[in-house]
Enzyme design. Structure first.
Site, short mmCIF file in Angstrom:
data_model
loop_
_atom_site.label_atom_id
_atom_site.label_comp_id
_atom_site.label_asym_id
_atom_site.label_seq_id
_atom_site.Cartn_x
_atom_site.Cartn_y
_atom_site.Cartn_z
N GLN A 235 -17.85 17.31 -40.92
CA GLN A 235 -17.72 17.78 -39.54
C GLN A 235 -17.87 19.30 -39.51
OE1 GLN A 235 -14.25 15.58 -37.42
NE2 GLN A 235 -13.76 15.63 -39.58
N HIS B 21 -21.86 17.98 -36.97
CA HIS B 21 -21.62 18.88 -35.85
C HIS B 21 -22.47 20.14 -35.86
CE1 HIS B 21 -17.37 16.91 -35.53
NE2 HIS B 21 -18.31 16.14 -35.00
N CYS C 269 -33.54 35.25 -26.83
CA CYS C 269 -34.67 34.67 -27.56
C CYS C 269 -35.87 35.63 -27.54
CB CYS C 269 -35.06 33.34 -26.91
SG CYS C 269 -36.53 32.58 -27.62
#
Ligand code: BV8
Length: 258
Positions: free
Chosen positions: A110, A128, A164
């Site tokens: 996880q 995850h 970005c």
């Protein structure tokens, strides 16, 4: 901070070591607890300073990022700075040894800190996502994240997300937030491994996050022996509990088994 030493009987350890040595298909399911001895705070453990007034479920959500991107981004930049200086501990390394020794081994984690792969684990299902990767919230482009090491000890409370380079949309960490789907195929692969396991090691997880938390009961129903390694009492009925730090118990288990 020194963790309490393990509180586990020799009989329990011998029993667990025998199960580990005899199992042909071994699966380990890990959570934040295995990285605690690498200096990384767990999600539901003692709260840490600046973030003590937030629960992970408050910040690790698309809604929180849409509402307060600078707060959520600052939280992740603090966590990234901690991960950047963390190294795998003896618990991570013991799982690499189990992967080498067991006829078949699958590691389901996880955790998003990347420490299992850094330790040398190869067959890893990451449920995850990856903290140290950025994903563009616009075009989806993924790139390794930038880290400011100063945030580890001097976190800032708000920081505008980086943008970005291709489409200028805000970046987000490439992790699975609450309310988001797990990566395609990851849960299915993890469930297949858990269903086929003869032995499941559940290491350092509070078992409150689904669907990952359904894997241990699934393995047990499918006939696996389940061993829970945790500093807190965490073993449901029918599961063998080894109480103590994973960084101490996993190496002891491996040295007793082989
Ligand atoms: C989804 C990434 C569906 C982000 C994380 C039932 C079914 C399905 C979903 C749900 C459901 N019920 C509720 C839900 C919703 C939700 C959920 O589970 N909520 C919880 C709070 C009730 N689940 C989701 O939203 C999941 N998505 O189901 O999508 C869907 C379907 C269709 C369309 C859309 C959606 C997504 C869940 C993933 C969330 N992301 N992380 C980030 O990191 O910022 S979860 C987060 O918690 C971490 O990944 C962490 O690993 C994980 C679990 O926590 P633990 O690892 O267990 O850590 P914790 O601190 O709790 O415990 C540490 C343990 O270690 C303790 O027991 C402690 O005693 C022990 N320990 C400490 N030190 C040591 C130690 N043990 C050994 N040695 C030590 N030294």
């Amino acid at each position: 901070m020194r963790l309490p030493a393990a509180d586990v009987s020799d009989d329990a350890l011998d029993d667990a070591a025998r199960a580990l040595r005899d199992a042909r298909r071994v699966v380990a399911l890990t959570g934040a607890g295995i990285s605690a001895d690498s200096g990384l705070p767990t999600f539901r453990g003692a709260k840490n300073g600046l973030w003590q007034r937030f629960a992970p479920e408050d910040l690790a959500t698309p809604e929180a990022f849409a509402r307060e991107p600078d707060l959520v981004w600052a939280w992740y930049q603090w966590r990234r700075a901690l991960v950047a200086r963390a190294r795998p501990n003896a618990g991570h390394v013991a799982l690499v040894e189990i992967e080498r020794r067991a006829p078949a081994f699958t590691l389901v984690t996880q955790n998003v800190d990347g420490l299992h792969r850094a330790a040398g684990s190869r067959n890893v299902i990451t449920l995850h996502g990856e903290l140290m990767t950025d994903r563009c919230s616009g075009c989806g482009n993924e790139t390794p994240c930038d880290v400011d090491p100063s945030f580890a000890d001097a976190p800032v409370e708000r920081l505008d997300p980086a943008r970005c380079v291709d489409c200028a949309a805000p970046l987000r960490p490439a992790v699975v937030w609450f309310g988001e789907r797990l990566p395609a195929g990851a849960l299915e692969a993890a469930a297949e491994a858990a269903s086929a396991a003869e032995l499941l090691l559940v290491v350092g997880t509070s078992g409150v996050v689904y669907p990952a938390a359904a894997l241990a009961p699934l393995a047990q129903r499918s006939g696996a022996r389940v061993i829970v390694i945790n500093t807190d009492p965490a073993a449901p009925p029918g599961m063998l509990e080894l109480r103590g730090p994973a960084s101490e118990l996993l190496p002891r288990l491996v040295s007793l088994a082989w």
